[in-house]
Design a protein around this motif. Structure first.
Motif, mmCIF file in Angstrom:
data_model
loop_
_atom_site.group_PDB
_atom_site.id
_atom_site.type_symbol
_atom_site.label_atom_id
_atom_site.label_comp_id
_atom_site.label_asym_id
_atom_site.label_seq_id
_atom_site.Cartn_x
_atom_site.Cartn_y
_atom_site.Cartn_z
ATOM 1 N N ASP A 339 -2.285 -10.008 18.468
ATOM 2 C CA ASP A 339 -1.667 -11.329 18.342
ATOM 3 C C ASP A 339 -0.733 -11.421 17.138
ATOM 4 O O ASP A 339 0.014 -12.382 16.995
ATOM 5 C CB ASP A 339 -2.738 -12.421 18.271
ATOM 6 C CG ASP A 339 -3.747 -12.199 17.150
ATOM 7 O OD1 ASP A 339 -3.434 -11.470 16.193
ATOM 8 O OD2 ASP A 339 -4.861 -12.756 17.238
ATOM 9 N N TYR A 340 -0.774 -10.394 16.249
ATOM 10 C CA TYR A 340 0.136 -10.354 15.103
ATOM 11 C C TYR A 340 0.352 -8.897 14.732
ATOM 12 O O TYR A 340 -0.607 -8.143 14.549
ATOM 13 C CB TYR A 340 -0.461 -11.116 13.916
ATOM 14 C CG TYR A 340 0.415 -11.090 12.677
ATOM 15 C CD1 TYR A 340 1.618 -11.787 12.634
ATOM 16 C CD2 TYR A 340 0.039 -10.357 11.554
ATOM 17 C CE1 TYR A 340 2.422 -11.760 11.507
ATOM 18 C CE2 TYR A 340 0.836 -10.327 10.418
ATOM 19 C CZ TYR A 340 2.028 -11.029 10.398
ATOM 20 O OH TYR A 340 2.820 -10.998 9.289
ATOM 21 N N VAL A 341 1.623 -8.486 14.629
ATOM 22 C CA VAL A 341 1.931 -7.077 14.344
ATOM 23 C C VAL A 341 2.807 -6.949 13.098
ATOM 24 O O VAL A 341 3.586 -6.009 12.967
ATOM 25 C CB VAL A 341 2.603 -6.391 15.560
ATOM 26 C CG1 VAL A 341 1.628 -6.244 16.708
ATOM 27 C CG2 VAL A 341 3.849 -7.164 15.999
ATOM 28 N N GLY A 342 2.679 -7.872 12.168
ATOM 29 C CA GLY A 342 3.440 -7.816 10.925
ATOM 30 C C GLY A 342 2.944 -6.706 10.013
ATOM 31 O O GLY A 342 1.776 -6.293 10.074
ATOM 32 N N GLU A 343 3.844 -6.229 9.128
ATOM 33 C CA GLU A 343 3.499 -5.123 8.234
ATOM 34 C C GLU A 343 2.449 -5.518 7.194
ATOM 35 O O GLU A 343 1.807 -4.652 6.597
ATOM 36 C CB GLU A 343 4.760 -4.609 7.520
ATOM 37 C CG GLU A 343 5.781 -3.967 8.435
ATOM 38 C CD GLU A 343 5.220 -2.779 9.199
ATOM 39 O OE1 GLU A 343 4.417 -2.019 8.621
ATOM 40 O OE2 GLU A 343 5.558 -2.625 10.387
ATOM 41 N N ASP A 344 2.273 -6.809 6.973
ATOM 42 C CA ASP A 344 1.300 -7.234 5.964
ATOM 43 C C ASP A 344 -0.121 -7.342 6.503
ATOM 44 O O ASP A 344 -1.048 -7.674 5.761
ATOM 45 C CB ASP A 344 1.725 -8.564 5.339
ATOM 46 C CG ASP A 344 1.940 -9.665 6.372
ATOM 47 O OD1 ASP A 344 2.001 -9.349 7.578
ATOM 48 O OD2 ASP A 344 2.063 -10.838 5.967
ATOM 49 N N ASP A 345 -0.323 -7.048 7.788
ATOM 50 C CA ASP A 345 -1.686 -7.020 8.331
ATOM 51 C C ASP A 345 -2.293 -5.650 8.043
ATOM 52 O O ASP A 345 -2.352 -4.770 8.905
ATOM 53 C CB ASP A 345 -1.666 -7.295 9.840
ATOM 54 C CG ASP A 345 -3.059 -7.179 10.463
ATOM 55 O OD1 ASP A 345 -4.051 -7.325 9.716
ATOM 56 O OD2 ASP A 345 -3.152 -6.917 11.683
ATOM 57 N N ILE A 346 -2.708 -5.456 6.812
ATOM 58 C CA ILE A 346 -3.271 -4.171 6.413
ATOM 59 C C ILE A 346 -4.215 -4.365 5.236
ATOM 60 O O ILE A 346 -3.929 -5.127 4.309
ATOM 61 C CB ILE A 346 -2.151 -3.159 6.050
ATOM 62 C CG1 ILE A 346 -2.742 -1.789 5.723
ATOM 63 C CG2 ILE A 346 -1.289 -3.677 4.910
ATOM 64 C CD1 ILE A 346 -1.688 -0.691 5.579
ATOM 65 N N VAL A 347 -5.358 -3.704 5.311
ATOM 66 C CA VAL A 347 -6.292 -3.624 4.190
ATOM 67 C C VAL A 347 -6.478 -2.144 3.884
ATOM 68 O O VAL A 347 -6.879 -1.372 4.762
ATOM 69 C CB VAL A 347 -7.650 -4.271 4.525
ATOM 70 C CG1 VAL A 347 -8.613 -4.110 3.348
ATOM 71 C CG2 VAL A 347 -7.473 -5.737 4.883
ATOM 72 N N ARG A 348 -6.144 -1.732 2.665
ATOM 73 C CA ARG A 348 -6.281 -0.329 2.278
ATOM 74 C C ARG A 348 -7.590 -0.122 1.516
ATOM 75 O O ARG A 348 -7.924 -0.893 0.622
ATOM 76 C CB ARG A 348 -5.101 0.109 1.403
ATOM 77 C CG ARG A 348 -3.769 0.182 2.137
ATOM 78 C CD ARG A 348 -2.706 0.838 1.252
ATOM 79 N NE ARG A 348 -1.449 1.020 1.962
ATOM 80 C CZ ARG A 348 -0.415 0.198 1.882
ATOM 81 N NH1 ARG A 348 -0.501 -0.873 1.098
ATOM 82 N NH2 ARG A 348 0.688 0.426 2.562
ATOM 83 N N PHE A 349 -8.286 0.963 1.867
ATOM 84 C CA PHE A 349 -9.544 1.293 1.201
ATOM 85 C C PHE A 349 -9.415 2.512 0.288
ATOM 86 O O PHE A 349 -10.124 2.621 -0.704
ATOM 87 C CB PHE A 349 -10.633 1.557 2.252
ATOM 88 C CG PHE A 349 -10.851 0.403 3.184
ATOM 89 C CD1 PHE A 349 -11.628 -0.683 2.800
ATOM 90 C CD2 PHE A 349 -10.261 0.384 4.441
ATOM 91 C CE1 PHE A 349 -11.824 -1.753 3.659
ATOM 92 C CE2 PHE A 349 -10.455 -0.681 5.308
ATOM 93 C CZ PHE A 349 -11.233 -1.759 4.917
ATOM 94 N N ASP A 350 -8.519 3.423 0.656
ATOM 95 C CA ASP A 350 -8.317 4.630 -0.140
ATOM 96 C C ASP A 350 -6.903 5.127 0.125
ATOM 97 O O ASP A 350 -6.408 5.027 1.259
ATOM 98 C CB ASP A 350 -9.339 5.709 0.248
ATOM 99 C CG ASP A 350 -9.147 6.983 -0.561
ATOM 100 O OD1 ASP A 350 -9.329 6.934 -1.788
ATOM 101 O OD2 ASP A 350 -8.783 8.019 0.041
ATOM 102 N N ASP A 351 -6.253 5.655 -0.926
ATOM 103 C CA ASP A 351 -4.863 6.071 -0.757
ATOM 104 C C ASP A 351 -4.514 7.128 -1.790
ATOM 105 O O ASP A 351 -4.736 6.929 -2.992
ATOM 106 C CB ASP A 351 -3.929 4.864 -0.910
ATOM 107 C CG ASP A 351 -2.478 5.230 -0.683
ATOM 108 O OD1 ASP A 351 -2.121 5.542 0.466
ATOM 109 O OD2 ASP A 351 -1.710 5.211 -1.659
ATOM 110 N N GLN A 352 -3.970 8.250 -1.340
ATOM 111 C CA GLN A 352 -3.650 9.335 -2.265
ATOM 112 C C GLN A 352 -2.411 9.050 -3.104
ATOM 113 O O GLN A 352 -2.097 9.798 -4.030
ATOM 114 C CB GLN A 352 -3.473 10.648 -1.501
ATOM 115 C CG GLN A 352 -2.223 10.744 -0.647
ATOM 116 C CD GLN A 352 -2.154 12.079 0.099
ATOM 117 O OE1 GLN A 352 -3.163 12.598 0.576
ATOM 118 N NE2 GLN A 352 -0.956 12.650 0.186
ATOM 119 N N TYR A 353 -1.707 7.955 -2.795
ATOM 120 C CA TYR A 353 -0.510 7.600 -3.553
ATOM 121 C C TYR A 353 -0.764 6.448 -4.530
ATOM 122 O O TYR A 353 0.177 5.870 -5.075
ATOM 123 C CB TYR A 353 0.625 7.235 -2.589
ATOM 124 C CG TYR A 353 0.884 8.315 -1.565
ATOM 125 C CD1 TYR A 353 1.511 9.503 -1.916
ATOM 126 C CD2 TYR A 353 0.451 8.155 -0.248
ATOM 127 C CE1 TYR A 353 1.723 10.504 -0.978
ATOM 128 C CE2 TYR A 353 0.664 9.148 0.697
ATOM 129 C CZ TYR A 353 1.293 10.323 0.326
ATOM 130 O OH TYR A 353 1.495 11.317 1.257
#
Length: 358
Positions: A339-353
């Motif tokens: 129902d929403y495909v915006g780039e801000d629909d994200i929760v990050r848990f781990d990231d090598q950057y």
């Protein structure tokens, strides 16, 4: 700038002034009464050849004023190029625009705290606190130690499609352009075509720019109003004002191929050794198809490989990660549904950057 030798001479003059504490800018001797550039009025000559103390910065003028500036011989185009020492410009900002310098320093301090990360990223909130103001307004128009080098080299700021057009050779009808184009009964028209053929029939004095992001059609006399289009897109909250179809990321890049209500299709390329963050989406699921390379996929509690011509499904609200498991670039097609495909629909848990705040 085509005359590299003349430009180098101007840079030497500017550097000489900068070493003496001046804030030097480069002015271009006008070749015609241009209304699309700002001007600099200069005062007395300094002790370096072709350099002068700046008397006044002038905004883009009406044609009558531009004609007068060219006639007086005491005005140059403002190129927006500068030469100064770090200490001189910091001192100028501290004296004339501390409201700009202080939030910039906070951005810098935050970046320094990320020095051990594999990627440094500007904090959006800290950056948003920096006033939106040009260096001319913030410092140059206020400081007393501003000088201009009168440049004797050809120059274009390539800051408008009119300027880009001027760099192309015209045909017999005055048409200019780049890419695949067809012109029939067309005069004095510029066409920039990237991915497809652009045809014009029975038109004149137009600028047509066709890119994967958007299409612009404008009369040459109204090109300065393109910024109004950006303002309108921003007011509507449209992604086009802030995102390109192809967006670079530390792990590679993605290109939006198509988007509509409830879906988005992307081409994703992950460089060797690259990995997306361990993440989750609240409003969409994702279907991945590998086109080339080999993917290592984390999907909930499972970690597995996906080869060329294989696919996998990432359910809604599931922790997942995509990694390039090979030595060649990984290319895949992603179909998002929700129902929403915006780039801000994200929760990050781990990231090598380093994009996950502690």
């Amino acid at each position: 700038i085509r005359d590299a030798a003349a430009f180098a001479t101007a840079v030497e003059g500017a550097a000489s002034l900068a070493r003496k504490g001046w804030l030097a800018t480069f002015g271009i001797v006008p070749t015609h009464p241009e209304t699309g550039y700002g001007y600099i009025r200069f005062a007395e000559a300094l002790d370096v050849a072709n350099t002068f103390r700046v008397d006044r910065f002038i905004e883009k003028p009406p044609l009558a004023d531009a004609n007068n500036y060219v006639a007086t011989g005491r005005h140059v185009w403002n190129s927006g190029m500068f030469c100064f020492t770090p200490s001189a410009i910091l001192e100028a900002f501290a004296q004339h625009s501390p409201a700009v310098l202080d939030p910039v320093r906070r951005v810098w301090q935050d970046l320094r705290s990320q020095a051990n990360s594999s990627m440094m990223e500007i904090d959006p909130a800290l950056f948003a606190a920096v006033p939106d103001i040009s260096i001319d307004y913030a410092v140059m128009e206020k400081a007393g130690n501003v000088a201009v080098v009168r440049g004797a080299f050809d120059w274009s700021d390539v800051g408008s499609w009119q300027a880009v057009s001027a760099l192309c050779e015209p045909d017999a009808e005055g048409n200019r352009g780049q890419g695949a184009r067809v012109a029939i009964s067309t005069r004095d028209t510029f066409v920039h075509a990237e991915d497809r053929v652009v045809a014009t029939v029975g038109v004149e004095n137009l600028v047509i720019v066709d890119t994967p992001d958007a299409v612009l059609v404008a009369h040459r006399d109204h090109l300065q109003r393109v910024r109004e289009v950006v303002s309108e897109l921003k007011a509507r909250g449209h992604d086009a004002y802030k995102l390109h179809r192809t967006v670079a990321r530390p792990w590679g890049a993605f290109t939006v191929l198509q988007e509509g209500p409830g879906f988005k299709i992307k081409r994703i390329e992950v460089k060797a050794g690259g990995a997306l963050s361990l993440q989750m989406h609240a409003h969409r699921s994702e279907h991945w198809v590998v086109v080339s390379g080999e993917a290592r996929v984390t999907n909930g509690e499972r970690v597995y490989s996906v080869q060329v011509n294989e696919s996998t499904f990432i359910p809604l609200k599931t922790r997942h990660r995509l990694e390039n498991a090979g030595a060649d670039p990984l290319v895949m097609i992603e179909v998002q549904c929700g129902d929403y495909v915006g780039e801000d629909d994200i929760v990050r848990f781990d990231d090598q950057y380093g994009r996950v705040k502690a």
